[in-house]
Design a protein around this motif. Structure first.
Motif, short mmCIF file in Angstrom:
data_model
loop_
_atom_site.label_atom_id
_atom_site.label_comp_id
_atom_site.label_asym_id
_atom_site.label_seq_id
_atom_site.Cartn_x
_atom_site.Cartn_y
_atom_site.Cartn_z
N LEU B 18 -21.94 59.05 -17.86
CA LEU B 18 -23.33 59.47 -17.61
C LEU B 18 -23.60 59.61 -16.10
O LEU B 18 -24.42 60.43 -15.69
CB LEU B 18 -24.31 58.50 -18.26
CG LEU B 18 -24.30 58.51 -19.79
CD1 LEU B 18 -25.34 57.55 -20.35
CD2 LEU B 18 -24.56 59.92 -20.34
N THR B 73 -31.18 57.51 -10.34
CA THR B 73 -32.41 57.72 -11.12
C THR B 73 -32.15 58.64 -12.31
O THR B 73 -32.59 58.37 -13.44
CB THR B 73 -33.50 58.33 -10.22
OG1 THR B 73 -33.69 57.47 -9.09
CG2 THR B 73 -34.82 58.48 -10.96
N VAL B 74 -31.39 59.71 -12.06
CA VAL B 74 -31.11 60.66 -13.14
C VAL B 74 -30.31 59.99 -14.26
O VAL B 74 -30.58 60.19 -15.44
CB VAL B 74 -30.37 61.92 -12.61
CG1 VAL B 74 -29.90 62.80 -13.76
CG2 VAL B 74 -31.27 62.72 -11.68
N ARG B 75 -29.32 59.17 -13.88
CA ARG B 75 -28.51 58.56 -14.95
C ARG B 75 -29.32 57.57 -15.77
O ARG B 75 -29.08 57.37 -16.96
CB ARG B 75 -27.23 57.93 -14.40
CG ARG B 75 -27.39 56.64 -13.62
CD ARG B 75 -26.02 56.04 -13.29
NE ARG B 75 -26.13 54.76 -12.60
CZ ARG B 75 -25.13 53.91 -12.45
NH1 ARG B 75 -23.93 54.21 -12.90
NH2 ARG B 75 -25.30 52.77 -11.81
N GLU B 76 -30.32 56.95 -15.12
CA GLU B 76 -31.19 56.03 -15.86
C GLU B 76 -32.06 56.79 -16.86
O GLU B 76 -32.23 56.37 -18.01
CB GLU B 76 -32.05 55.23 -14.87
CG GLU B 76 -32.53 53.91 -15.45
CD GLU B 76 -33.08 52.95 -14.38
OE1 GLU B 76 -32.51 52.89 -13.27
OE2 GLU B 76 -34.08 52.28 -14.67
N LEU B 78 -31.26 59.65 -18.11
CA LEU B 78 -30.32 60.21 -19.08
C LEU B 78 -30.01 59.21 -20.19
O LEU B 78 -30.05 59.54 -21.37
CB LEU B 78 -29.03 60.55 -18.31
CG LEU B 78 -28.15 61.68 -18.81
CD1 LEU B 78 -28.98 62.91 -19.11
CD2 LEU B 78 -27.08 62.01 -17.77
N VAL B 79 -29.75 57.97 -19.80
CA VAL B 79 -29.39 56.97 -20.81
C VAL B 79 -30.58 56.68 -21.71
O VAL B 79 -30.43 56.51 -22.94
CB VAL B 79 -28.80 55.70 -20.14
CG1 VAL B 79 -29.85 54.90 -19.41
CG2 VAL B 79 -28.13 54.80 -21.17
N GLU B 80 -31.79 56.68 -21.14
CA GLU B 80 -32.99 56.45 -21.96
C GLU B 80 -33.21 57.61 -22.93
O GLU B 80 -33.70 57.44 -24.04
CB GLU B 80 -34.22 56.29 -21.06
CG GLU B 80 -34.28 54.91 -20.40
CD GLU B 80 -35.25 54.85 -19.23
OE1 GLU B 80 -35.76 55.91 -18.81
OE2 GLU B 80 -35.48 53.73 -18.72
N ASP B 81 -32.79 58.78 -22.46
CA ASP B 81 -33.01 60.01 -23.21
C ASP B 81 -32.06 60.19 -24.39
O ASP B 81 -32.49 60.62 -25.46
CB ASP B 81 -32.81 61.19 -22.25
CG ASP B 81 -33.95 62.15 -22.29
OD1 ASP B 81 -35.07 61.70 -22.55
OD2 ASP B 81 -33.72 63.35 -22.06
N ILE B 82 -30.80 59.91 -24.17
CA ILE B 82 -29.82 60.29 -25.21
C ILE B 82 -29.20 59.13 -25.98
O ILE B 82 -28.67 59.34 -27.06
CB ILE B 82 -28.66 61.16 -24.63
CG1 ILE B 82 -27.75 60.32 -23.72
CG2 ILE B 82 -29.17 62.39 -23.91
CD1 ILE B 82 -26.39 60.97 -23.49
N MET B 83 -29.24 57.90 -25.42
CA MET B 83 -28.45 56.82 -26.04
C MET B 83 -28.86 56.49 -27.47
O MET B 83 -28.01 56.15 -28.29
CB MET B 83 -28.52 55.54 -25.19
CG MET B 83 -27.35 55.29 -24.25
SD MET B 83 -25.72 55.89 -24.71
CE MET B 83 -25.05 54.57 -25.69
N ASP B 85 -29.69 58.19 -30.01
CA ASP B 85 -29.09 58.99 -31.10
C ASP B 85 -27.57 58.84 -31.18
O ASP B 85 -26.95 59.26 -32.16
CB ASP B 85 -29.41 60.48 -30.89
CG ASP B 85 -30.89 60.76 -30.99
OD1 ASP B 85 -31.60 59.92 -31.57
OD2 ASP B 85 -31.33 61.80 -30.48
N LEU B 86 -26.96 58.30 -30.12
CA LEU B 86 -25.50 58.35 -30.03
C LEU B 86 -24.75 57.59 -31.14
O LEU B 86 -23.75 58.11 -31.63
CB LEU B 86 -25.03 57.90 -28.65
CG LEU B 86 -25.06 59.01 -27.57
CD1 LEU B 86 -24.40 58.51 -26.31
CD2 LEU B 86 -24.38 60.27 -28.04
#
Lengths: 126, 126
Positions: B18, B73-76, B78-83, B85-86
């Motif tokens: 990520l 900031t972006v990776r944080e 990102l993880v909130e956004d996609i994790m 459903d993973l």
């Protein structure tokens, strides 16, 4: 950023990584139960690029179907076993590492400002 | 197999991946907004091994704090956004790919038994 594409790409990375972990698990079982086969699997897996779990399994299926099926079964158990906790773990990991990076950077900058009194520090009030 | 260790190792792999995706996202924004900086980041990220996201960020913090903070900031996000459903996606992916491998293998084997009923004997005598 296309959220869907990132989620899909991340899924592939995790699948491949769990295939690698499943191979390692089968390898350590074989090392005890069948050392010659363990040696063969280690050699085979070293040659094959395990970046792509599906390509690896396809190659293994052509060489030793039983081992490939075994790794496929193990990775299926593995994903059922660990995936549920992962969102929380990854979120926690990234938040923790981010805050550690920020803290270390502030410390580094304040160190610099002691030795170089004119250098500016941003967001020192955090 | 130590379930906990596998979960921890998988967490690290996902965090690093990520971080790479966050870098790509910042890179594509910069390509539009600030091409020289985009060029610099591309060069820097090419030199750095992005296998370990934390090592990468540490190196970047020493060179360009603002970019490093932006990627963090972006990776944080990102993880909130996609994790969330993973787990479902990875489980589905591995089950689907496993069943595809099994099906293909069966087809391959039945193909072999149709086209080569005697070829094994022939090739053995050659």
């Amino acid at each position: 950023m296309d959220r869907k594409q990132v989620a899909k790409a991340t899924t592939k990375v995790i699948s491949s990584y769990l295939t690698y972990q499943a191979m390692q698990s089968v390898l350590s079982e074989l090392t005890e139960m069948n050392p010659p086969l363990a040696l063969w699997l280690r050699g085979f897996s070293g040659q094959q690029i395990l970046q792509d779990g599906e390509v690896y399994l396809q190659a293994l299926l052509a060489q030793n179907q039983e081992l490939a099926f075994r790794i496929m079964t193990v990775r299926e158990h593995l994903v059922e076993d660990i995936m549920e906790d992962l969102p929380e773990m990854v979120l926690h990991d990234i938040k923790l590492k981010n805050s550690q990076h920020r803290k270390q950077q502030l410390e580094r900058l304040s160190q610099l400002s002691i030795t170089e009194p004119t250098s500016q520090i941003e967001s020192a009030s955090e």
